[in-house]
Write a protein that holds these residues in place. Structure first.
Motif, PDB file in Angstrom:
ATOM      1  N   PHE A  17      12.358  60.453  50.965  1.00 23.51           N
ATOM      2  CA  PHE A  17      13.739  60.964  50.889  1.00 23.51           C
ATOM      3  C   PHE A  17      14.435  60.849  52.240  1.00 23.51           C
ATOM      4  CE2 PHE A  17      12.454  63.877  47.179  1.00 23.51           C
ATOM      5  CZ  PHE A  17      12.805  62.902  46.257  1.00 23.51           C
ATOM      6  N   GLN A  18      13.719  61.139  53.310  1.00 27.01           N
ATOM      7  CA  GLN A  18      14.293  61.007  54.641  1.00 27.01           C
ATOM      8  C   GLN A  18      14.627  59.549  54.947  1.00 27.01           C
ATOM      9  OE1 GLN A  18      11.191  62.866  56.973  1.00 27.01           O
ATOM     10  NE2 GLN A  18      12.482  64.656  57.330  1.00 27.01           N
ATOM     11  N   LEU A  19      13.716  58.655  54.615  1.00 23.97           N
ATOM     12  CA  LEU A  19      13.944  57.230  54.841  1.00 23.97           C
ATOM     13  C   LEU A  19      15.177  56.754  54.078  1.00 23.97           C
ATOM     14  CD1 LEU A  19      12.904  54.454  55.946  1.00 23.97           C
ATOM     15  CD2 LEU A  19      11.651  54.259  53.786  1.00 23.97           C
ATOM     16  N   MET A  20      15.272  57.115  52.810  1.00 24.71           N
ATOM     17  CA  MET A  20      16.414  56.697  52.007  1.00 24.71           C
ATOM     18  C   MET A  20      17.726  57.288  52.530  1.00 24.71           C
ATOM     19  SD  MET A  20      15.652  54.525  49.767  1.00 24.71           S
ATOM     20  CE  MET A  20      14.556  53.785  50.931  1.00 24.71           C
ATOM     21  N   THR A  21      17.660  58.487  53.100  1.00 27.63           N
ATOM     22  CA  THR A  21      18.861  59.113  53.634  1.00 27.63           C
ATOM     23  C   THR A  21      19.461  58.285  54.760  1.00 27.63           C
ATOM     24  OG1 THR A  21      18.061  61.319  53.062  1.00 27.63           O
ATOM     25  CG2 THR A  21      19.768  61.186  54.748  1.00 27.63           C
ATOM     26  N   PHE A  22      18.659  57.944  55.759  1.00 32.54           N
ATOM     27  CA  PHE A  22      19.259  57.224  56.879  1.00 32.54           C
ATOM     28  C   PHE A  22      19.499  55.750  56.573  1.00 32.54           C
ATOM     29  CE2 PHE A  22      14.800  56.775  58.326  1.00 32.54           C
ATOM     30  CZ  PHE A  22      14.760  55.470  58.753  1.00 32.54           C
ATOM     31  N   VAL A  23      18.786  55.175  55.617  1.00 30.39           N
ATOM     32  CA  VAL A  23      19.102  53.807  55.204  1.00 30.39           C
ATOM     33  C   VAL A  23      20.448  53.779  54.486  1.00 30.39           C
ATOM     34  CG1 VAL A  23      18.397  51.945  53.643  1.00 30.39           C
ATOM     35  CG2 VAL A  23      16.729  52.981  55.172  1.00 30.39           C
ATOM     36  N   LEU A  24      20.698  54.754  53.611  1.00 28.25           N
ATOM     37  CA  LEU A  24      21.992  54.834  52.922  1.00 28.25           C
ATOM     38  C   LEU A  24      23.137  55.084  53.898  1.00 28.25           C
ATOM     39  CD1 LEU A  24      21.102  56.811  49.683  1.00 28.25           C
ATOM     40  CD2 LEU A  24      22.030  54.500  49.822  1.00 28.25           C
ATOM     41  N   ILE A  25      22.931  55.978  54.835  1.00 31.77           N
ATOM     42  CA  ILE A  25      23.972  56.257  55.822  1.00 31.77           C
ATOM     43  C   ILE A  25      24.238  55.022  56.674  1.00 31.77           C
ATOM     44  CG2 ILE A  25      24.497  57.600  57.902  1.00 31.77           C
ATOM     45  CD1 ILE A  25      23.083  59.956  56.533  1.00 31.77           C
ATOM     46  N   SER A  26      23.200  54.332  57.048  1.00 36.25           N
ATOM     47  CA  SER A  26      23.362  53.104  57.827  1.00 36.25           C
ATOM     48  C   SER A  26      24.118  52.046  57.031  1.00 36.25           C
ATOM     49  CB  SER A  26      21.993  52.573  58.248  1.00 36.25           C
ATOM     50  OG  SER A  26      22.120  51.382  58.966  1.00 36.25           O
ATOM     51  N   THR A  27      23.848  51.965  55.744  1.00 37.23           N
ATOM     52  CA  THR A  27      24.551  51.007  54.887  1.00 37.23           C
ATOM     53  C   THR A  27      26.028  51.361  54.773  1.00 37.23           C
ATOM     54  OG1 THR A  27      22.506  50.688  53.635  1.00 37.23           O
ATOM     55  CG2 THR A  27      24.547  49.928  52.612  1.00 37.23           C
ATOM     56  N   VAL A  28      26.332  52.644  54.660  1.00 35.01           N
ATOM     57  CA  VAL A  28      27.734  53.071  54.581  1.00 35.01           C
ATOM     58  C   VAL A  28      28.452  52.757  55.894  1.00 35.01           C
ATOM     59  CG1 VAL A  28      29.237  55.093  54.416  1.00 35.01           C
ATOM     60  CG2 VAL A  28      27.339  54.819  52.821  1.00 35.01           C
ATOM     61  N   PHE A  29      27.800  52.993  57.009  1.00 30.02           N
ATOM     62  CA  PHE A  29      28.421  52.707  58.307  1.00 30.02           C
ATOM     63  C   PHE A  29      28.569  51.206  58.564  1.00 30.02           C
ATOM     64  CE2 PHE A  29      27.267  57.081  59.903  1.00 30.02           C
ATOM     65  CZ  PHE A  29      28.587  57.489  60.032  1.00 30.02           C
ATOM     66  N   LEU A  30      27.882  50.385  57.783  1.00 32.80           N
ATOM     67  CA  LEU A  30      28.046  48.945  57.905  1.00 32.80           C
ATOM     68  C   LEU A  30      29.473  48.529  57.545  1.00 32.80           C
ATOM     69  CD1 LEU A  30      26.506  46.388  58.629  1.00 32.80           C
ATOM     70  CD2 LEU A  30      25.807  46.200  56.244  1.00 32.80           C
ATOM     71  N   LYS A  32      32.102  50.049  58.511  1.00 35.60           N
ATOM     72  CA  LYS A  32      32.912  50.209  59.719  1.00 35.60           C
ATOM     73  C   LYS A  32      32.615  49.120  60.736  1.00 35.60           C
ATOM     74  CE  LYS A  32      34.523  53.373  63.188  1.00 35.60           C
ATOM     75  NZ  LYS A  32      35.810  52.739  63.386  1.00 35.60           N
ATOM     76  N   SER A  33      31.354  49.018  61.143  1.00 26.01           N
ATOM     77  CA  SER A  33      30.960  47.957  62.065  1.00 26.01           C
ATOM     78  C   SER A  33      29.445  47.879  62.124  1.00 26.01           C
ATOM     79  CB  SER A  33      31.521  48.198  63.466  1.00 26.01           C
ATOM     80  OG  SER A  33      30.828  49.248  64.101  1.00 26.01           O
ATOM     81  N   LEU A  34      28.969  46.757  62.613  1.00 26.46           N
ATOM     82  CA  LEU A  34      27.529  46.572  62.766  1.00 26.46           C
ATOM     83  C   LEU A  34      26.960  47.516  63.813  1.00 26.46           C
ATOM     84  CD1 LEU A  34      25.032  44.971  61.931  1.00 26.46           C
ATOM     85  CD2 LEU A  34      25.605  43.316  63.713  1.00 26.46           C
ATOM     86  N   GLU A  35      27.725  47.786  64.868  1.00 26.00           N
ATOM     87  CA  GLU A  35      27.271  48.695  65.919  1.00 26.00           C
ATOM     88  C   GLU A  35      27.046  50.101  65.363  1.00 26.00           C
ATOM     89  OE1 GLU A  35      28.715  50.713  70.129  1.00 26.00           O
ATOM     90  OE2 GLU A  35      30.089  49.404  69.042  1.00 26.00           O
ATOM     91  N   TRP A  36      27.983  50.580  64.525  1.00 26.58           N
ATOM     92  CA  TRP A  36      27.828  51.906  63.937  1.00 26.58           C
ATOM     93  C   TRP A  36      26.644  51.931  62.968  1.00 26.58           C
ATOM     94  CZ3 TRP A  36      31.561  56.260  63.159  1.00 26.58           C
ATOM     95  CH2 TRP A  36      32.379  56.413  64.283  1.00 26.58           C
ATOM     96  N   SER A  37      26.434  50.858  62.238  1.00 25.29           N
ATOM     97  CA  SER A  37      25.319  50.804  61.302  1.00 25.29           C
ATOM     98  C   SER A  37      23.985  50.849  62.036  1.00 25.29           C
ATOM     99  CB  SER A  37      25.415  49.525  60.469  1.00 25.29           C
ATOM    100  OG  SER A  37      24.333  49.428  59.588  1.00 25.29           O
ATOM    101  N   VAL A  38      23.863  50.079  63.100  1.00 24.11           N
ATOM    102  CA  VAL A  38      22.628  50.083  63.889  1.00 24.11           C
ATOM    103  C   VAL A  38      22.431  51.436  64.560  1.00 24.11           C
ATOM    104  CG1 VAL A  38      21.502  49.056  65.906  1.00 24.11           C
ATOM    105  CG2 VAL A  38      22.612  47.598  64.215  1.00 24.11           C
ATOM    106  N   SER A  39      23.509  52.042  65.021  1.00 23.86           N
ATOM    107  CA  SER A  39      23.413  53.364  65.646  1.00 23.86           C
ATOM    108  C   SER A  39      22.924  54.408  64.650  1.00 23.86           C
ATOM    109  CB  SER A  39      24.768  53.773  66.215  1.00 23.86           C
ATOM    110  OG  SER A  39      25.167  52.893  67.231  1.00 23.86           O
TER     111      SER A  39
END
Length: 127
Positions: A17-30, A32-39
């Motif tokens: 669940f933790q892994l899926m949480t930050f993968v989903l958040i990273s995908t959403v931030f993609l 905005k920009s690649l920098e925000w997604s990687v962050s």
């Protein structure tokens, strides 16, 4: 982490669940920009990797220690390692790689919230 998380299946569910949480958040931030997604990905990893390390440490050391004090010592040492590795990981990501702070912080906090809420949810569905 709570003591109810010490069973292997529940620990794996929580980590998933933790892994899926930050993968989903990273995908959403993609969006905005690649920098925000990687962050966001790095922020989630800063919370998730120490949790993985804590779970492995606690589960491995429960078997080797005698019954008295087994949970307390594995928990204390595991939490110390978890806190130290989290601090080191955040210092390296913020200082060396200069990631964006807002997505890193949001992903980090989201993984911590899942760490608190998920065990209660998992236990409520088990009964």
């Amino acid at each position: 982490m709570s003591v109810s998380v010490y069973s292997g299946k529940i620990a794996l569910k929580l980590l998933f669940f933790q892994l899926m949480t930050f993968v989903l958040i990273s995908t959403v931030f993609l969006l905005k920009s690649l920098e925000w997604s990687v962050s966001a990905l790095v922020g989630g990893l800063a919370a998730w990797l120490p949790s993985v390390m804590f779970m492995l440490f606690a589960l491995c050391h429960q078997v080797q220690m005698p019954l008295s004090g087994r949970v307390a010592w594995s928990f204390a040492i595991g939490e110390g390692l978890k806190v130290a590795s989290t601090i080191i990981f955040l210092i390296v990501t913020l200082g060396v790689f200069k990631v964006a702070f807002i997505p890193l912080g949001l992903a980090y906090l989201a993984v911590l919230v899942v760490q608190i809420v998920a065990p209660a949810m998992i236990n409520s569905y088990r009964t």
